[in-house]
Design an enzyme around this catalytic site. Structure first.
Site, mmCIF file in Angstrom:
data_model
loop_
_atom_site.group_PDB
_atom_site.id
_atom_site.type_symbol
_atom_site.label_atom_id
_atom_site.label_comp_id
_atom_site.label_asym_id
_atom_site.label_seq_id
_atom_site.Cartn_x
_atom_site.Cartn_y
_atom_site.Cartn_z
ATOM 1 N N LYS A 128 0.816 -1.226 0.000
ATOM 2 C CA LYS A 128 0.000 0.000 0.000
ATOM 3 C C LYS A 128 0.845 1.269 0.000
ATOM 4 C CE LYS A 128 -2.475 -1.470 3.553
ATOM 5 N NZ LYS A 128 -3.486 -1.554 4.636
ATOM 6 N N TYR A 289 17.669 0.301 -0.597
ATOM 7 C CA TYR A 289 18.677 1.351 -0.443
ATOM 8 C C TYR A 289 19.558 1.483 -1.681
ATOM 9 C CZ TYR A 289 18.303 3.722 3.969
ATOM 10 O OH TYR A 289 17.895 4.575 4.954
ATOM 11 N N HIS A 350 21.779 -3.288 3.899
ATOM 12 C CA HIS A 350 21.844 -1.905 3.405
ATOM 13 C C HIS A 350 23.270 -1.349 3.436
ATOM 14 C CE1 HIS A 350 17.624 -2.125 3.317
ATOM 15 N NE2 HIS A 350 17.334 -1.599 4.488
ATOM 16 N N LYS A 443 27.512 2.431 11.604
ATOM 17 C CA LYS A 443 26.714 2.744 12.796
ATOM 18 C C LYS A 443 25.252 2.789 12.381
ATOM 19 C CE LYS A 443 26.921 6.939 14.547
ATOM 20 N NZ LYS A 443 27.336 8.150 15.306
ATOM 21 N N LYS A 446 18.077 2.721 16.136
ATOM 22 C CA LYS A 446 16.704 3.217 16.246
ATOM 23 C C LYS A 446 16.574 4.104 17.473
ATOM 24 C CE LYS A 446 14.199 -0.501 13.872
ATOM 25 N NZ LYS A 446 13.512 0.417 12.938
ATOM 26 N N LEU A 494 31.590 18.930 0.347
ATOM 27 C CA LEU A 494 32.987 18.712 0.663
ATOM 28 C C LEU A 494 33.448 19.784 1.636
ATOM 29 C CD1 LEU A 494 35.661 17.180 0.030
ATOM 30 C CD2 LEU A 494 36.039 18.863 -1.798
#
EC number: 1.1.1.49
Length: 601
Positions: A128, A289, A350, A443, A446, A494
């Protein structure tokens, strides 16, 4: 910014072509590029990204110019007009009016191709929120073929009208393309249908097959199945789809969502089971990703800009950081998450896939197999991950601004006393000539203080720097850093050292910044749009090959096994914080500072 123009008649973004596979006596054993000079297309290149989705879709709109089929030996056979053969090894040129008739004249129009897309698990959140909106976006952009049908398949009882009503609530048009939005939605929804059935029922898939044939109308049928279902029923659904609902005269492909197992053993078992019913080139293992704009731009940034490739090694790069953070917890999904944890959910797929793209050697070409070959070499060159180079954490309840946020184990779907990490940091190393000794830090977590995903490349200090006395004692504050912000607010910048205007000699660190929202007026396509289009077109570059998957699990399985066998207790960190303190000590151990925590962020 300077730009250049290139005139094309049928852009082949990433060397791809729209193909309509059917057999004929006029096939040749090699791919012939078709150019129509009277329908040339000009595009301006003013960024590392190159062609955008508009150029990419032209070849779908003009798919009648060339039709090809991949033979069993892997060669591509292409139907060409016998009237005009290529001269002196050049490109075959077909006048536009004749090109438009190539397919129709070959067989009276009986075998025009159609694509049937079946979303298995159509009533779920992923379908969905992501899959149907992505399909609509492709339709709106004109990237889907003229003849296509979308079927939702799930156990829930639902009518076609109810599916369309459900889907319509999640469809949106591009911010920069609102014209005829309502009309486009109506047209798209008319192509959407529903069939209810069990995922392990041959009978129900046979019934689905009959409906698909009805809508295909005798055309040459190509079929794509998207498995938006739990991994424990992947094999059942693939078995039924393969034996009862495959195309008999076109291609059949299956998109498989992660997780691809929990470790090397279960992943290998899943691959073996899938290959009982499908060939490897029919399986599209999706990692969304890899479809994100800035991730896809990685190789463009590196290989098409002379200033970066010479610096892309241990000689100039001090460390590379891959950082993923979410500012929310599991929030009702704890039951699923607890079975996997942050290392399996984010790091092993990922972040490791992005690392492989970042660190790979220059591929022979942009062909999918050449790129994936280089990625596999990186993964196989990686040093086994040591437990002392890993920090795990778990968020706990915390009050912010008078609002109390629950801890991980406060989630009713999470077992009490769970040791599943919601945060992990790790140092990885690639033992090859280019990257020997360079720490690659990952790293992921959540319930942190921000939502972001970024790649940070920290360069070495300037040897014998004449301006050290003007920079202070902290040399890390003067380190050049290339930052690729994947999400949100996509950007590449940069960090350089610069003199502050004035009579004195004071240095400042400034950003050379490419902020996508400021540079480009067009809305960036969702990753699922790109990956779905790739799957339809048979482009596998952004999908995971089985040996890539094996190499990734070979790297992480021993670590996961050690963590679980030793029942390593995660370090607790407050909800909404920057994560466990141990992550800072890990970075310091390798003489690194996390770039996302520096003072100038």
């Amino acid at each position: 910014m300077s730009s250049f123009s290139s005139s094309l008649s049928c852009p082949t973004y990433r060397s791809r072509t729209w193909s309509s596979p059917f057999l004929s006596n006029h096939y040749h054993s090699s791919l012939i590029n078709v150019v129509d000079p009277r329908r040339s297309l000009s595009f301006h290149y003013a960024s590392p990204q190159g062609l955008n989705l508009d150029e990419l879709c032209v070849r779908s709109q003009r798919k009648s110019v060339q039709s090809s089929v991949v033979a069993q030996d892997g060669s591509v056979a292409t139907k060409s007009s016998p009237a005009e053969e290529p001269k002196d090894g050049g490109l075959l040129t077909i006048p536009s009016l004749e090109a438009d008739k190539v397919v129709a004249e070959s067989d009276g129009g009986e075998h025009q191709s159609t694509v049937s897309i079946t979303v298995v698990g159509a009533s779920g959140d992923l379908a969905k929120k992501k899959i149907f909106p992505a399909l609509f976006a492709l339709y709106y952009e004109g990237c889907l073929p003229e003849h296509f049908t979308i079927f939702g398949y799930a156990r829930s009882k639902m009518t076609d009208a109810e599916l369309r009503d459900m889907v319509s609530k999640t469809l949106t048009c591009r911010i920069d393309k609102r014209a005829n939005c309502g009309k486009k939605m109506e047209e798209f929804l008319k192509r959407c249908f529903y069939h209810s059935g069990q995922y392990d029922s041959q009978e129900h898939f046979v019934a689905l097959d009959e409906k698909l044939k009805e809508h295909e109308g005798g055309r040459l049928s190509n079929r794509l199945f998207y498995l938006s279902i739990p991994p424990n029923i992947f094999v059942d659904a693939v078995k039924c789809a393969s034996s009862s609902a495959s195309s008999v005269n076109g291609w059949t492909r299956v998109i498989v969502e992660k997780p691809f197992g929990r470790d090397a053993k279960t992943s290998a078992a899943l691959t073996k089971s899938l290959k009982q019913y499908l060939e490897e080139d029919q399986i599209f293992r999706i990692d969304h990703y890899l479809g994100k704009e800035l991730v896809e731009n990685l190789s463009v940034l590196r290989f098409s800009n002379l200033i970066f490739e010479p610096l892309w090694s241990r000689q100039y790069i001090r460390n590379v950081q891959f950082i993923f953070s979410e500012d929310f917890g599991t929030e009702g999904r704890g039951g699923y998450f607890d079975n996997y944890g942050i290392i399996r959910d984010i790091m092993q797929n990922h972040l490791l896939q992005i690392l492989a793209l970042f660190a790979m050697e220059t591929p022979v070409s942009l062909d999918a197999e050449d790129i994936r070959n280089e990625k596999v070499k990186v993964l196989r060159s990686m040093r086994p991950i040591q437990l002392e180079d890993v920090v795990i954490g778990q968020y706990k309840s915390h009050s912010i601004g008078g609002v109390t946020y629950p801890g991980y184990t406060d989630d009713k779907t999470v077992p009490k006393g769970s040791l599943t990490p919601t945060f992990a940091a790790a140092a990885l190393f690639i033992d090859n000539a280019r990257w020997d000794g360079v720490p690659f830090l990952m790293k992921a977590g959540k319930a942190l203080n921000t939502r972001s995903a970024e790649i940070r490349v920290q360069f070495r200090h300037v040897p014998g720097n004449l301006y050290n006395r003007n920079s202070g004692t902290d040399l890390d504050q003067t380190t050049n850093e290339l930052v690729i912000r994947v999400q949100p607010d996509e950007a590449i910048y940069l960090k350089i050292n610069n003199k502050v205007p004035g009579l004195g000699m004071r240095l400042d660190r400034s950003n050379l910044n490419l902020l996508y929202s400021a540079r480009y007026s067009k809305e960036i396509p969702d990753a699922y749009e790109r990956l779905l289009l790739d799957a339809i077109e048979g482009e596998r570059r952004l999908f995971i090959r089985s040996d890539e998957l094996d190499a990734a699990w070979a790297l992480f399985t021993p670590l996961l096994k050690e963590i679980e066998e030793k029942k390593k207790i995660p370090e607790f960190y407050p909800y909404g914080s920057r994560g466990p303190v141990g992550a800072h000590y890990l970075a310091a151990k390798h003489k690194v500072q996390w770039g996302d925590l520096s003072l100038d962020q």
